[in-house]
Write a protein that holds these residues in place. Sequence first.
Motif, short mmCIF file in Angstrom:
data_model
loop_
_atom_site.label_atom_id
_atom_site.label_comp_id
_atom_site.label_asym_id
_atom_site.label_seq_id
_atom_site.Cartn_x
_atom_site.Cartn_y
_atom_site.Cartn_z
N ILE A 88 5.16 -3.17 8.69
CA ILE A 88 5.29 -2.73 7.29
C ILE A 88 6.57 -1.91 7.14
O ILE A 88 6.57 -0.78 6.64
CB ILE A 88 4.08 -1.91 6.81
N ALA A 103 3.42 -10.23 -1.11
CA ALA A 103 4.04 -9.30 -2.06
C ALA A 103 5.10 -9.97 -2.93
O ALA A 103 5.07 -9.82 -4.17
CB ALA A 103 4.60 -8.08 -1.33
N SER A 153 9.01 -1.85 5.25
CA SER A 153 9.55 -1.49 3.93
C SER A 153 8.82 -0.31 3.31
O SER A 153 9.18 0.13 2.21
CB SER A 153 9.46 -2.70 2.99
N LEU A 154 7.82 0.24 4.00
CA LEU A 154 6.96 1.26 3.40
C LEU A 154 7.72 2.51 2.99
O LEU A 154 7.54 3.03 1.89
CB LEU A 154 5.82 1.61 4.37
N LEU A 189 9.93 2.12 -0.12
CA LEU A 189 9.09 2.04 -1.32
C LEU A 189 8.55 3.42 -1.67
O LEU A 189 8.49 3.79 -2.85
CB LEU A 189 7.94 1.06 -1.09
N GLY A 194 8.33 -3.67 -2.60
CA GLY A 194 8.65 -3.06 -1.32
C GLY A 194 8.72 -4.12 -0.24
O GLY A 194 7.70 -4.53 0.32
N ALA A 195 9.93 -4.59 0.06
CA ALA A 195 10.11 -5.65 1.07
C ALA A 195 11.54 -5.63 1.58
O ALA A 195 12.47 -5.29 0.84
CB ALA A 195 9.79 -7.02 0.47
N GLY A 225 3.63 -3.82 -2.50
CA GLY A 225 4.02 -3.84 -1.10
C GLY A 225 3.08 -4.78 -0.35
O GLY A 225 1.98 -5.07 -0.82
N TYR A 226 3.42 -5.35 0.80
CA TYR A 226 4.61 -5.02 1.60
C TYR A 226 5.11 -6.30 2.25
O TYR A 226 4.31 -7.19 2.56
CB TYR A 226 4.25 -4.02 2.70
N ASN A 279 7.14 -7.89 9.53
CA ASN A 279 5.98 -7.61 8.69
C ASN A 279 4.85 -6.84 9.37
O ASN A 279 4.20 -6.02 8.72
CB ASN A 279 5.43 -8.92 8.09
N GLY A 296 13.48 -2.41 -0.54
CA GLY A 296 13.77 -2.53 0.89
C GLY A 296 15.22 -2.90 1.15
O GLY A 296 15.88 -3.57 0.35
N VAL A 299 0.05 3.84 4.89
CA VAL A 299 -0.33 3.07 3.69
C VAL A 299 -1.43 3.79 2.94
O VAL A 299 -1.40 3.92 1.71
CB VAL A 299 -0.79 1.64 4.07
#
Length: 495
Positions: free
Chosen positions: A226, A148, A228-229, A232, A165-166, A60-61, A223, A184, A269
């Motif tokens: 974050i 990432a 996509s956290l 993921l 994770g994106a 990630g990320y 971004n 993601g 995170v």
Amino acid sequence: MGATSYLTLLTALSVFTALFAILYQAYLASNDLKKLTLILQNLKKLEQEFPVNKPRVAIGYGSCSDLYVKAVDFLNFTTSLEELLHQTSFNVDDINTENDFLQSFAYYFQRGAAAERFTTNKAMFRKLVTQAKKSFNAEPRWALGGNAPVIASRLAAEGADVMLGAKMSLKLKTHLNPDIHLTGSLIDDDDIHLILEYKTGDEWGTLRTPRANRYILHNDHHNPFISSLEELEQALPEFDPHLFVVSGLQMMDNFVYDQGVREDRIEKVCNQMQTQSSDTLVHFEMASFVELEFLQLLLHKIVPYSDSIGMNEQELDNLQQVLDTGKISLVADSNPRVAQSLDQARHVFKMLNEDYFKNYLAEKQRRLLSRIHLHTLAYQAILVVKDGKWNNTKNAAAKASLTAHRHVCASTIVNPDAAYRLLDDSFATSTEYGAARIPFSEHDPVSCWNETIAINDHKQLDVEICVAPVLICKIAKQTAGAGDNISAAGLILQI
């Protein structure tokens, strides 16, 4: 002897001297090429010594679309810029106008230092991107970007089973290796990073850069959160990675948030790192940070839960300065001596592990920092705790070195004719008086040795340190993403 005879003799001597100089230079060049070829052969042997056993790696990320341009061709220098660039009172990291941007670029360009900076001015950033797309003399090109995805792409190419994770657009996803598991969801518009690359010796007005590097400007809106956290998070338990890589957090640096938002995202995170199995190694990829408060937050919430840290010479110096003085270091020596870098790495290793032993009983999710990978222009240096979970340190240093050349030269082949070496024929292991000096050997180009580092009065750790020369690309084709590729290449042989 007459005047004519003297002139004839002088002419003959001049011709002989010139011919001797040419032949001697050719001899030196041939000798250097033989040495480089031998170094290459032995680095390749180390790189190929162990097969990759398809480890599972989660990363990630975030992601972005990178727009590359040749810096000095894109930024037309005019005489009106001369006075602007020689002002001494300006903030190189507070970029709200085009003049701020030019001053910031000039500051890092003349020092050959990598930089990645955020601008709050969306209109200015869009204008620059539009100009870059149309600046054909600057040879604009697009690529999949973000720490990432770049790390994921390298690890997948090296044989790892990778989960990323994106969030990205469908268009950008077409540039992603299809073997990578993307967790993601799709988005409509990708964040864009404008990457201004330059070669060693490039000139911009009266400024000249000492080494090849890049300046990155962005105005991200996905971004920094974050985003996509959570997706993921859902996929991680079933994937059960051997390695979890945390990267891309510099997108949160200098970004303006509502109160508490950034702290909340970093806390999530941190929780994601803490919930990983003790069998899962955790690597944190450092980056260029300029906001002291944020870097201190990372030292409190991210670094204590990392087994490994990867960084370049600028980032190592910055980390040490913050730990020692509580102040940010904007730039450091762009080509530091081995002894200086190793002293900094030992110091950071000691300080972070002092904190580990001090707080472990109260918080057992903390991890001992057991690996540091430093990548510089001239060499790769990897420090690991002995008899731990990190394997094949010597081989990893060799692979990282070769990957540096391949990426910067944009070639799968390492050509000795296209390379040169900056690492000396011998180097000191420390700047301290009486430190050991290690001779360099073309037959055994990666030097490794054991040390014991005292953490405090009661604890000490046995470590192995390996230093590998980089066969530096003579004509740099790309520098952005080099660190991510290098770190990934080092990791793949150690897990």
